[in-house]
Design an enzyme around this catalytic site. Structure first.
Site, PDB file in Angstrom:
ATOM      1  CG  HIS A  80       8.064 -12.414  45.506  1.00 48.04           C
ATOM      2  ND1 HIS A  80       7.410 -11.407  46.183  1.00 48.04           N
ATOM      3  CD2 HIS A  80       7.475 -12.465  44.271  1.00 48.04           C
ATOM      4  CE1 HIS A  80       6.480 -10.877  45.399  1.00 48.04           C
ATOM      5  NE2 HIS A  80       6.516 -11.498  44.245  1.00 48.04           N
ATOM      6  CG  ASP A  82      12.717 -11.793  48.657  1.00 49.72           C
ATOM      7  OD1 ASP A  82      11.885 -12.024  47.764  1.00 49.72           O
ATOM      8  OD2 ASP A  82      12.424 -11.178  49.704  1.00 49.72           O
ATOM      9  CG  HIS A  83      10.333 -14.896  50.681  1.00 51.47           C
ATOM     10  ND1 HIS A  83       9.950 -14.698  51.987  1.00 51.47           N
ATOM     11  CD2 HIS A  83      10.326 -13.669  50.108  1.00 51.47           C
ATOM     12  CE1 HIS A  83       9.709 -13.415  52.189  1.00 51.47           C
ATOM     13  NE2 HIS A  83       9.935 -12.770  51.048  1.00 51.47           N
TER      14      HIS A  83
END
Length: 268
Positions: A80, A82-83
């Site tokens: 994802h 956001d990582h």
């Protein structure tokens, strides 16, 4: 002054071998933001970094500042954005190798992470556990440091507060229940280091709650099917089971309910 969660773009020491820098990307899905974990045994000159976080110059600059650019290895817990959004800039600034289950995120190596693999770096012993469910490529890490220090880094598989969202694929819930069982077996005596939310000194009760919550949600979906009929659609069930949840989060709940329906229809 001792920092507490949330402390944006500041290094917060959690255990002797684990510190966190919280990205300033709060949302309904990321909670207070994404935790980037900086791991090293006391006295080590280099770090293992876990999850570079979002594409955010300020966050990457904080990671470079706090590590001095001395990153022996970067590990990605899942794909994802956001990582993983910050990977390219972090690699550009530090030259760190990057490893993940998904080969698209590899840098400086062609070796994907594998279940059961043991990594020795920054004075630590880090064991990779495949924990799919939130995503198919999700991993967790067992961290063993000097003097018996032990931690469990869970990515988005187990959060510091609330519960995680499952993929909508048919096998997601079966995979996730297996993942939680693996984590429960590993949890005793380990500090919980999640990718979102606060850390916990004892991982075991958090994971026990997660298992109980999943069992309760499954029963709620079964009850909704009894009420709505066996051919009820996932969104109809969301409206019943998640009636008390902010509707802005219903799309995420819809994904989890689809996974639960697939599980019920194949396992009963």
């Amino acid at each position: 002054m001792t920092l507490t969660h949330p402390a944006y773009e500041q290094l917060r020491q959690v255990t002797p071998s684990a510190a966190v820098v919280l990205a300033d990307n709060p949302s309904g899905m990321t909670l207070q933001g994404t935790n980037t974990w900086l791991l090293r045994a006391p006295g080590s000159s280099e770090y293992v970094l876990v999850d570079p976080g979002p594409k955010d110059r300020k966050h990457t600059e904080a990671l470079v500042r706090e590590t001095g650019g001395n990153i022996a290895l970067t590990i990605v817990t899942h794909h994802h954005a956001d990582h993983t959004g910050g990977i390219s800039r972090l690699v550009k600034e530090t030259g760190t190798p990057v490893r993940a289950v998904d080969p698209q995120f590899l840098h400086g190596t062609d070796q994907v992470l594998t279940d059961g693999e043991v990594i020795e770096a920054a004075g630590l012993r880090i064991t990779v556990l495949a924990t799919p469910g939130h995503t198919e490529d999700s991993i967790s890490l067992l961290i063993d440091g000097p003097d018996g220090e032990r931690a469990l880094l869970t990515g988005d598989t187990v959060l510091g507060t609330g519960t995680t969202v499952l993929e909508s694929r048919d096998d997601a819930l079966a995979d996730y229940l297996t993942s939680l069982k693996r984590l429960a077996e590993a949890a005793p005596g380990r500090h919980l280091l999640p990718a979102h939310g606060p850390d916990h000194a004892d991982a075991e009760p958090v994971i026990t709650y997660y298992i109980k919550h999943r069992e309760e949600r499954l029963q709620q979906v079964r009850d909704a099917l009894e009420k709505l009929g066996p051919k009820a659609k996932a969104l109809q069930i969301v409206a019943v089971v998640y009636a008390d949840v902010d509707k802005r989060l219903w799309p995420a709940a819809h994904s989890s309910v689809k996974a639960q329906l697939a599980y019920i229809r194949s396992h009963g």
